[in-house]
Design a protein around this motif. Structure first.
Motif, PDB file in Angstrom:
ATOM      1  N   VAL A  72      -2.913  -0.788   8.630  1.00 20.85           N
ATOM      2  CA  VAL A  72      -3.625  -0.211   7.486  1.00 20.85           C
ATOM      3  C   VAL A  72      -4.592  -1.295   6.991  1.00 20.85           C
ATOM      4  O   VAL A  72      -4.160  -2.389   6.615  1.00 20.85           O
ATOM      5  CB  VAL A  72      -2.645   0.204   6.365  1.00 20.85           C
ATOM      6  N   PHE A  77       5.085   8.232   0.044  1.00 21.63           N
ATOM      7  CA  PHE A  77       5.053   8.377   1.509  1.00 21.63           C
ATOM      8  C   PHE A  77       6.407   8.062   2.135  1.00 21.63           C
ATOM      9  O   PHE A  77       6.770   8.619   3.147  1.00 21.63           O
ATOM     10  CB  PHE A  77       4.029   7.411   2.113  1.00 21.63           C
ATOM     11  N   SER A  80       4.200  -0.298  12.841  1.00 14.93           N
ATOM     12  CA  SER A  80       3.270  -0.717  11.792  1.00 14.93           C
ATOM     13  C   SER A  80       3.169  -2.230  11.795  1.00 14.93           C
ATOM     14  O   SER A  80       4.181  -2.922  11.743  1.00 14.93           O
ATOM     15  CB  SER A  80       3.775  -0.253  10.421  1.00 14.93           C
ATOM     16  N   THR A 116       8.226   6.273  14.644  1.00 17.79           N
ATOM     17  CA  THR A 116       7.345   5.385  13.883  1.00 17.79           C
ATOM     18  C   THR A 116       8.232   4.423  13.105  1.00 17.79           C
ATOM     19  O   THR A 116       9.118   4.850  12.373  1.00 17.79           O
ATOM     20  CB  THR A 116       6.467   6.193  12.900  1.00 17.79           C
ATOM     21  N   GLY A 146      10.570   6.494   5.155  1.00 16.43           N
ATOM     22  CA  GLY A 146      11.402   5.309   5.078  1.00 16.43           C
ATOM     23  C   GLY A 146      11.339   4.558   6.402  1.00 16.43           C
ATOM     24  O   GLY A 146      10.422   4.728   7.178  1.00 16.43           O
ATOM     25  N   GLU A 147      12.305   3.719   6.594  1.00 15.33           N
ATOM     26  CA  GLU A 147      12.375   3.043   7.888  1.00 15.33           C
ATOM     27  C   GLU A 147      13.508   3.683   8.692  1.00 15.33           C
ATOM     28  O   GLU A 147      14.682   3.508   8.351  1.00 15.33           O
ATOM     29  CB  GLU A 147      12.600   1.538   7.694  1.00 15.33           C
ATOM     30  N   TYR A 173       0.823  -1.215   0.000  1.00 19.37           N
ATOM     31  CA  TYR A 173       0.000   0.000   0.000  1.00 19.37           C
ATOM     32  C   TYR A 173       0.855   1.262   0.000  1.00 19.37           C
ATOM     33  O   TYR A 173       0.353   2.373  -0.104  1.00 19.37           O
ATOM     34  CB  TYR A 173      -0.943   0.019   1.216  1.00 19.37           C
ATOM     35  N   MET A 176      -5.137   5.136   2.317  1.00 18.40           N
ATOM     36  CA  MET A 176      -5.163   6.338   1.470  1.00 18.40           C
ATOM     37  C   MET A 176      -4.799   5.956   0.032  1.00 18.40           C
ATOM     38  O   MET A 176      -3.948   5.087  -0.184  1.00 18.40           O
ATOM     39  CB  MET A 176      -4.194   7.380   2.015  1.00 18.40           C
TER      40      MET A 176
HETATM   41  N1  SAM Z   1       8.737   2.567   8.099  1.00 14.64           N
HETATM   42  C1  SAM Z   1       7.932   3.142   9.137  1.00 14.64           C
HETATM   43  C2  SAM Z   1       6.679   2.338   9.359  1.00 14.64           C
HETATM   44  O1  SAM Z   1       6.492   1.338   8.676  1.00 14.64           O
HETATM   45  O2  SAM Z   1       5.913   2.693  10.257  1.00 14.64           O
HETATM   46  C3  SAM Z   1       7.620   4.631   8.967  1.00 14.64           C
HETATM   47  C4  SAM Z   1       7.213   5.121   7.598  1.00 14.64           C
HETATM   48  S1  SAM Z   1       5.624   4.610   7.037  1.00 14.64           S
HETATM   49  C5  SAM Z   1       5.564   5.420   5.464  1.00 14.64           C
HETATM   50  C6  SAM Z   1       4.569   5.557   8.081  1.00 14.64           C
HETATM   51  C7  SAM Z   1       3.134   5.170   8.135  1.00 14.64           C
HETATM   52  O3  SAM Z   1       2.530   5.428   6.880  1.00 14.64           O
HETATM   53  C8  SAM Z   1       2.859   3.714   8.476  1.00 14.64           C
HETATM   54  O4  SAM Z   1       2.061   3.606   9.634  1.00 14.64           O
HETATM   55  C9  SAM Z   1       2.125   3.223   7.249  1.00 14.64           C
HETATM   56  O5  SAM Z   1       1.220   2.242   7.602  1.00 14.64           O
HETATM   57  C10 SAM Z   1       1.489   4.502   6.713  1.00 14.64           C
HETATM   58  N2  SAM Z   1       1.082   4.433   5.299  1.00 14.64           N
HETATM   59  C11 SAM Z   1       1.879   4.288   4.215  1.00 14.64           C
HETATM   60  N3  SAM Z   1       1.148   4.256   3.074  1.00 14.64           N
HETATM   61  C12 SAM Z   1      -0.139   4.388   3.453  1.00 14.64           C
HETATM   62  C13 SAM Z   1      -1.385   4.426   2.746  1.00 14.64           C
HETATM   63  N4  SAM Z   1      -1.438   4.316   1.422  1.00 14.64           N
HETATM   64  N5  SAM Z   1      -2.529   4.592   3.462  1.00 14.64           N
HETATM   65  C14 SAM Z   1      -2.492   4.702   4.800  1.00 14.64           C
HETATM   66  N6  SAM Z   1      -1.344   4.675   5.533  1.00 14.64           N
HETATM   67  C15 SAM Z   1      -0.190   4.504   4.870  1.00 14.64           C
END
Ligand code: SAM
Length: 328
Positions: free
Chosen positions: A163, A323, A121, A97, A70-71, A29, A193
């Motif tokens: 998600v 994202f 996550s 996060t 990123g991570e 996603y 999203m």
């Molecule tokens: N790598 C870390 C992680 O996995 O939490 C931090 C970055 S990640 C981009 C941050 C958050 O964005 C996560 O909780 C992820 O689930 C959410 N996220 C990324 N794409 C998304 C989407 N299309 N819709 C909803 N949440 C999204």
């Protein structure tokens, strides 16, 4: 009371800092199958540059920081950055996060450096499905160990972000919610999203109202006091449960009117809204010797440009960056 507010009188006291655009997972996603184009290392802010920006932000009224990516845990020496940021007097809260894969290795060190809390996550409790959703070489077991390590280190409350995707993991809503009964799990169900993921996330969307309906067999959800969290989630508790269930509804009920945040991308742009492509470059002025006052003026300008709300419902999807670049 914060000293910083935007042009709609919203107090702004929260800065999310993306420390890298690299990630050790490829969640369906969040990223296209081939991953995303990566920024060269020289274009990523150094820890000293991040510190300088955070210091200026804190002088303006930011008191809460979240480290993301990123991570974030794939960037070397992250505890060192946490320690630097924790040393800024006005900063009262630093959270992280993470996808949790590397957390077991770092939890104690991060806590000692000054990190307060983590959001992890976790989109499934099934090992084979974890592999499919993350398209990664990592294992669910590593994330579960990360969760335990965070609790042992006192990085609490640990919040788990799921998600929810129709036909992919929505059959696990009950399993996740049930975990909150006997254990102090704080689960947050996030509406998908329609950006960045596997071509088109929209058909996978599940509204929070539908999620709540699916949880009805577990009993009535009792609203929790706002003190459980002051972010965008609305929190509830199952009867007698130790943990909580939150819903984050960027689509069905946007929370922009209470938005208190700004975002700093890994390559040094200040972004007032996750879902709008507008950004102000801080890295170039920083590398050209801008003064502290000059930096603060740029920060204030970006805050003033913060839009009232996102326009996803009107079909305005940001397409400038994934994202994983912006920090989610
Ligand atoms: N790598 C870390 C992680 O996995 O939490 C931090 C970055 S990640 C981009 C941050 C958050 O964005 C996560 O909780 C992820 O689930 C959410 N996220 C990324 N794409 C998304 C989407 N299309 N819709 C909803 N949440 C999204």
């Amino acid at each position: 009371m914060t000293g910083l507010s935007d042009s709609f009188q919203r107090p702004i006291n929260y800065l999310r800092i993306s420390v890298t655009d690299r990630c050790n997972l490829r969640c369906i996603y969040c990223m296209p199958p081939g991953g995303v184009e990566l920024t060269s290392h020289s274009d990523i802010l150094s820890y000293e540059e991040i510190y300088t920006i955070a210091q200026a932000a804190a002088e303006l009224g930011i008191d809460k920081l979240r480290i993301t990516g990123g991570e974030p845990l794939v960037r070397l020496g992250l505890p060192q950055l946490i320690e630097m940021l924790a040393g800024i007097e006005a900063i009262s809260d630093i959270a992280l996060t993470t996808n949790g894969v590397l957390l077991a290795d770092y939890a104690a060190e991060l806590k000692a450096a000054g990190l307060k809390r983590v959001n992890i996550s976790l989109d499934t409790l099934k090992a084979d499905r974890f592999k499919r959703i993350t398209r990664g070489q990592s294992e669910l077991r590593q994330v579960l160990e990360g969760i335990e390590a965070a609790k042992t280190a006192g990085l609490e409350p640990v919040k788990l972000n799921m998600v929810v995707m129709s036909g992919i993991n929505d059959d696990e809503l009950i399993d996740f919610a049930a975990k909150t009964i006997d254990q102090e799990w704080h689960v947050r169900f996030i509406e998908l999203m329609p950006v960045n993921g596997d071509v088109n996330n929209a058909p996978r969307f599940v509204a929070a109202s539908e999620m709540r309906k699916r949880l009805e067999p577990l009993g009535e959800l009792e609203p929790c006091l706002p003190s459980v969290g002051n972010g965008p989630a609305k929190y509830f508790r199952l009867p007698g449960a130790k943990g909580t269930i939150g819903f984050i509804t960027p689509i069905s009920e946007h929370f922009c009117f209470n938005c208190n945040r700004m975002r700093l991308t890994a390559d040094g742009n200040l972004r007032p809204c996750l879902l709008s492509d507008y950004e102000i470059d801080l890295k170039t002025p920083l590398r050209s010797g801008v003064s502290g006052e000059g930096l603060k003026k740029l920060f204030q300008r970006a805050v003033a440009e913060k839009p009232l709300r996102h326009k996803l419902a009107e079909g305005e999807v940001p397409n400038g960056r994934p994202f994983s670049h912006v920090g989610g």
